[in-house]
Every structure is written in structure tokens, then in C-alpha cells.
Design an enzyme around this catalytic site. Structure first.
Site, PDB file in Angstrom:
ATOM      1  N   ASP A  14       0.844  -1.185   0.000  1.00  0.00           N
ATOM      2  CA  ASP A  14       0.000   0.000   0.000  1.00  0.00           C
ATOM      3  C   ASP A  14       0.884   1.242   0.000  1.00  0.00           C
ATOM      4  O   ASP A  14       1.764   1.372   0.858  1.00  0.00           O
ATOM      5  CB  ASP A  14      -0.896   0.025   1.242  1.00  0.00           C
ATOM      6  CG  ASP A  14      -1.880  -1.125   1.288  1.00  0.00           C
ATOM      7  OD1 ASP A  14      -2.148  -1.702   0.220  1.00  0.00           O
ATOM      8  OD2 ASP A  14      -2.378  -1.444   2.381  1.00  0.00           O
ATOM      9  N   GLN A 174     -13.679 -10.050   0.173  1.00  0.00           N
ATOM     10  CA  GLN A 174     -14.122  -8.968  -0.711  1.00  0.00           C
ATOM     11  C   GLN A 174     -14.413  -9.404  -2.141  1.00  0.00           C
ATOM     12  O   GLN A 174     -15.106  -8.696  -2.876  1.00  0.00           O
ATOM     13  CB  GLN A 174     -13.108  -7.815  -0.723  1.00  0.00           C
ATOM     14  CG  GLN A 174     -11.756  -8.149  -1.297  1.00  0.00           C
ATOM     15  CD  GLN A 174     -10.732  -8.472  -0.237  1.00  0.00           C
ATOM     16  OE1 GLN A 174     -11.076  -9.058   0.788  1.00  0.00           O
ATOM     17  NE2 GLN A 174      -9.488  -8.083  -0.465  1.00  0.00           N
ATOM     18  N   ASN A 197     -17.489 -12.208   7.375  1.00  0.00           N
ATOM     19  CA  ASN A 197     -18.105 -11.331   8.354  1.00  0.00           C
ATOM     20  C   ASN A 197     -19.615 -11.400   8.116  1.00  0.00           C
ATOM     21  O   ASN A 197     -20.080 -12.123   7.216  1.00  0.00           O
ATOM     22  CB  ASN A 197     -17.554  -9.904   8.279  1.00  0.00           C
ATOM     23  CG  ASN A 197     -17.740  -9.263   6.917  1.00  0.00           C
ATOM     24  OD1 ASN A 197     -18.718  -9.522   6.208  1.00  0.00           O
ATOM     25  ND2 ASN A 197     -16.801  -8.417   6.504  1.00  0.00           N
ATOM     26  N   THR A 225     -17.106 -13.321  11.804  1.00  0.00           N
ATOM     27  CA  THR A 225     -16.639 -12.264  12.694  1.00  0.00           C
ATOM     28  C   THR A 225     -17.731 -11.205  12.826  1.00  0.00           C
ATOM     29  O   THR A 225     -18.410 -10.857  11.864  1.00  0.00           O
ATOM     30  CB  THR A 225     -15.341 -11.632  12.173  1.00  0.00           C
ATOM     31  OG1 THR A 225     -15.537 -11.193  10.819  1.00  0.00           O
ATOM     32  CG2 THR A 225     -14.198 -12.659  12.189  1.00  0.00           C
ATOM     33  N   ASP A 259      -7.515 -10.488   8.827  1.00  0.00           N
ATOM     34  CA  ASP A 259      -6.415 -11.398   8.476  1.00  0.00           C
ATOM     35  C   ASP A 259      -5.743 -11.940   9.735  1.00  0.00           C
ATOM     36  O   ASP A 259      -5.413 -13.133   9.815  1.00  0.00           O
ATOM     37  CB  ASP A 259      -5.378 -10.664   7.622  1.00  0.00           C
ATOM     38  CG  ASP A 259      -5.929 -10.201   6.295  1.00  0.00           C
ATOM     39  OD1 ASP A 259      -6.912 -10.799   5.812  1.00  0.00           O
ATOM     40  OD2 ASP A 259      -5.381  -9.237   5.726  1.00  0.00           O
TER      41      ASP A 259
END
Length: 327
Positions: A14, A174, A197, A225, A259
Site C-alpha cells: 500500500d 471482498q 463477516n 466475525t 487477516d
């Protein structure tokens, strides 16, 4: 003797920059079709990331030696060195001859507005990786974690695991937003465990047409989660198991928390601890990440980790985990 742990997932960096003004001040509404902007940024942070690398790093911090499965570019050498120093086997990372390592580039202004782009780069070549030659080198896997990467690669790894009898953990995360119901069923059907999630769980139900019970019937266990509310574990024919989040957490930055949880959960499975304990280890490891800026910048010693585990989940939890931590 436990087998290898294969972690298939993205490897990326990133590149984060800050602009001291507001993007909106430079925009001319009736000239957007001729847009051409340049901003002088004030700083640049380069952070290591990618779900596969994050999970593998966290497993290494817990004293295991995971095998990272993914693709990177010739610019991977410094990142490789970092991961190897933290216990990750990078010998089987595929190095692209033409593409750089995947990269997220983002500039944020003072209002919080962002201009960002993602370069998938070498990650698009993950579909060329076959697991069997890796297994021949490192030994039969206890588990293969299949995280979010190029969808064709996820499908290939999942199919190979089913064909060769490798136990796999599905973590499409995702990518669920970009693939259809048929692909989702191919990714999760027969998984030892499915990680999601709550939002992702609803996407699976909507796109596949399966109910929550039908999803659990297709996988061994579904681990969901719940953010600050902790974790819910569902198994067919059994009552749900809910584990609260770790106590006394000061949240700073949420990136990479999922993660870390998965890594802690997987580590406890490799240690042959029960599911409740796996969720607790995952929650404590996630706490370290959420309290730190960056997905691989946290540190801890065994005593500190066990202290947090004891504080949140009691003496028995800490005592059962203690023999597996050595740092």
C-alpha cells in the site's frame, strides 16, 4: 507430526499519501470531461499488505512456518526478506517475468476524500500456480487457506484441494461482491471451514439462494466475525458458539484485523486446540493489529500475549495455549 500450512492469498503493498488541501478546490464541475489534476503530497507511507502475506506473517509471529502461495514481481525481494525473517516460507512464491507486485496507491486530502487505484499486477498470474508441486516439496498440508485473490486462481485452488483431498479453508471475503452465485458455491462447497463477516454471509445467502442452515450443511464450520461483538461459530446440528472480543482494546486502525484473526484461528487449529480456543487466540491477535497502524507492524512477546489471553478468557485458555508459544 503436523503437516504444512499453505496460505494462498494476495501479496501487495500500500502506497499511502496525504494532500494538505482539498481535492474539491481543484475541481471545475463543467470541465470534468477534461480532468487533469496534479497534487503535491506531503508524505508517503509504504506498508506491506495483501491478505495472504498478512495471514502468513501473523502465523510466523505465533511460531509456525506457513508456506505463502501467490505471485509477486521482481520488486518482491525486500518484502520477501521481511517475511522470511518473520518465519514465512516464501520459496514457492511465483515471480512474474513481466509484472510488478500488486499495489494500492491512495492519496487522502484534509477532508478525508480519497483518490485511489489498485494495480493487480503479478496477482493476475496466481491462476498459473498448482498446489501439488508445492505439497511435494513441503509435505502434505494440514490445511490450505484460500483467501481473496484473482477469482480464477481461487477456483483452481479450491478444485485442486477437492480433487487431491487437501482440507481447505474458504475465505473469499471482498471477492464475493464481484463473482456470481455459481462461483461462490464452487468456492465454499466442501470447505473444512468458511470464514466471513456478517455482511459477507448475507451476500453468500443472497447470491447462492442458500439459507444459513444450507451454507453450514455445505461446509464443516462457518466462522463469522462480528466486529466488536466477537465471533460466532456455527456447526450443523450443534448450538452456535459465540466468543466475545478481547477485552481492553484501544482501536486505532482496522485494516488487516480480519487477516490476523484468521491467522490466530488457523494457528490454534494447527496446535489441535478446540474451536473456542481458536477463536480466542484469533481475537487476541486481532487486538494487536487494530491497536497498530499497518497490518504487519505489531509486535508481542509470549508472556504479553498470554497475559491478554488470560485477562480476556481466563486461566484455562492461557494455560492451554502457553505450550505452543515460544517467543
Amino acid at each position: 507430526m503436523p503437516g504444512s500450512l499453505l496460505v494462498a492469498g494476495s501479496i501487495a503493498t500500500d502506497h499511502l499519501m496525504s494532500f494538505g488541501g482539498r481535492f474539491s478546490d481543484s475541481l471545475v464541475v463543467d470541465q470534468l470531461d477534461k480532468l487533469s489534476l496534479s497534487f503535491l503530497v506531503e508524505n508517503l507511507e509504504i506498508r506491506r499488505g495483501g491478505c495472504g502475506a498478512n495471514i502468513a506473517f501473523a502465523l510466523g509471529r505465533l511460531g509456525l512456518r506457513p508456506v505463502l502461495v501467490g505471485s509477486a514481481g521482481a520488486d518482491f525481494e525486500e518484502y520477501r526478506s521481511w517475511l522470511e525473517r518473520h518465519g514465512v516460507d516464501c520459496d514457492h512464491v511465483r515471480i512474474s517475468e513481466t509484472k510488478h507486485t500488486a499495489r494500492f496507491v491512495c492519496t487522502t486530502d484534509t477532508s478525508g476524500a480519497q483518490i485511489a487505484s489498485f494495480y493487480s499486477g503479478a496477482m493476475s498470474e496466481d491462476r498459473m500456480i498448482e498446489l501439488a508441486p508445492i505439497v511435494a516439496s513441503v509435505g502434505a498440508p494440514t490445511y490450505v487457506m484460500i483467501g481473496a485473490i484473482d477469482p480464477p486462481a481461487m477456483l483452481r485452488h479450491t478444485q485442486e484441494c477437492r480433487q487431491r483431498g487437501y482440507r481447505f479453508l474458504a475465505d473469499p471475503s471482498q471477492q464475493l461482491a464481484f463473482i456470481g452465485g455459481d462461483e461462490i458455491t464452487s468456492l465454499i462447497d466442501g470447505a473444512e471451514m468458511l470464514f466471513t463477516n456478517e455482511y459477507e454471509s448475507h451476500i453468500i445467502e443472497k447470491k447462492t439462494g442458500w439459507s444459513g442452515d444450507e451454507i453450514v450443511a455445505r461446509v464443516g464450520t462457518q466462522v463469522t466475525t462480528l466486529g466488536a461483538e466477537g465471533v460466532r461459530i456455527r456447526r450443523q446440528g450443534e448450538d452456535d458458539l459465540v466468543v466475545q472480543a478481547a477485552k481492553n482494546v484501544t482501536a486505532v486502525e482496522p485494516t488487516g484485523v480480519g487477516d490476523a484473526f484468521r491467522a490466530g484461528f488457523l494457528a490454534a487449529l494447527a496446535w489441535e486446540l478446540p474451536l473456542e480456543r481458536a477463536a480466542q487466540v484469533g481475537c487476541v491477535l486481532a487486538a494487536y493489529v487494530v491497536e497498530t497502524v499497518g497490518t504487519q507492524e505489531y509486535t508481542f512477546a509470549a508472556a504479553g500475549f498470554l497475559g491478554r489471553l488470560r485477562e480476556s478468557y481466563g486461566d484455562r485458555a492461557a494455560d492451554e495455549v502457553a505450550p505452543h508459544l515460544s517467543n
